[in-house]
Design an enzyme around this catalytic site. Structure first.
Site: not given
Length: 211
Positions: A140, A183
């Site tokens: 992430h 992301c």
């Protein structure tokens, strides 16, 4: 004050054998002429070679270098943020690095500090026998940096700072590539499992599968 130089287009007069100026075009386009700086070819001086490579990096060593891949799938206390399927992407990248002739090292689910320590340890190794290094992180990410499995954020500047010439001396003049797969959005979504079947999104009966 001096008049600025203008762009004067020219054409070759084949019958007269000379070049004449199209002055009316120069008046329409009063652009200042600025000579381009000279282009110097890149020289590899990392191992005493004085060869010129014309804007390319030499890739002649075997192995060509080290490819470090860090794959963070699970995050402490946050099961909904598990990055399902990331192991497939990591395996694909590793296969590509091997095919390109790199020595591969993989790490799984590292905390922020563990990422810093491992990347730092790579940069202080002796890379004189290599041509390049790849650093790949799948995790992430936020506007501040890459997230470790414990939520600790590793700033991108921290990672690249390990590769400064005064730190990674044996990597000076060599190719250094950083690959990030992450992301940056804040919204969450559940994945959808798709059964194995024919290509083009068709099931065994020929019907389109719902998204």
């Amino acid at each position: 004050t001096k008049e600025p130089k203008v762009l004067a287009l020219t054409r070759q007069d084949s019958s007269a054998g000379h070049t004449s100026e199209s002055s009316h075009l120069a008046e329409d386009f009063p652009l200042e002429l600025r000579p381009a700086p000279p282009v110097e070819p890149i020289k590899d001086q990392s191992d005493g070679l004085a060869a010129e490579y014309d804007w390319t990096y030499p890739m002649t060593r075997s192995p060509r270098g080290l490819a470090l891949t860090i794959n963070n799938k699970f995050f402490e206390g946050q099961p909904r943020r598990t990055r399902r399927g990331t192991e497939v992407d990591a395996a694909s990248l590793v296969a590509v690095y091997r095919e390109l002739g790199f020595s591969v090292r993989t790490e799984q689910d590292l905390t922020g500090q563990q990422m810093r320590d491992i990347i730092s340890s790579v940069t202080i190794q002796d890379h004189r026998v290599f041509n390049a290094v790849f650093i790949t992180v799948l995790s992430h990410i936020s506007a501040c940096g890459i997230e470790g499995s414990d939520g600790d954020i590793v700033k991108l500047n921290d990672i690249t700072s390990y590769f400064r010439g005064d730190v990674a001396k044996s990597l000076v003049g060599k190719l250094k590539v950083f690959v990030l797969q992450a992301c940056r959005g804040g919204a969450e979504t559940d994945g959808t499992e798709c059964p194995d079947g024919p290509a083009d999104g068709l099931n065994s009966k020929g019907n389109r599968l719902p998204l």
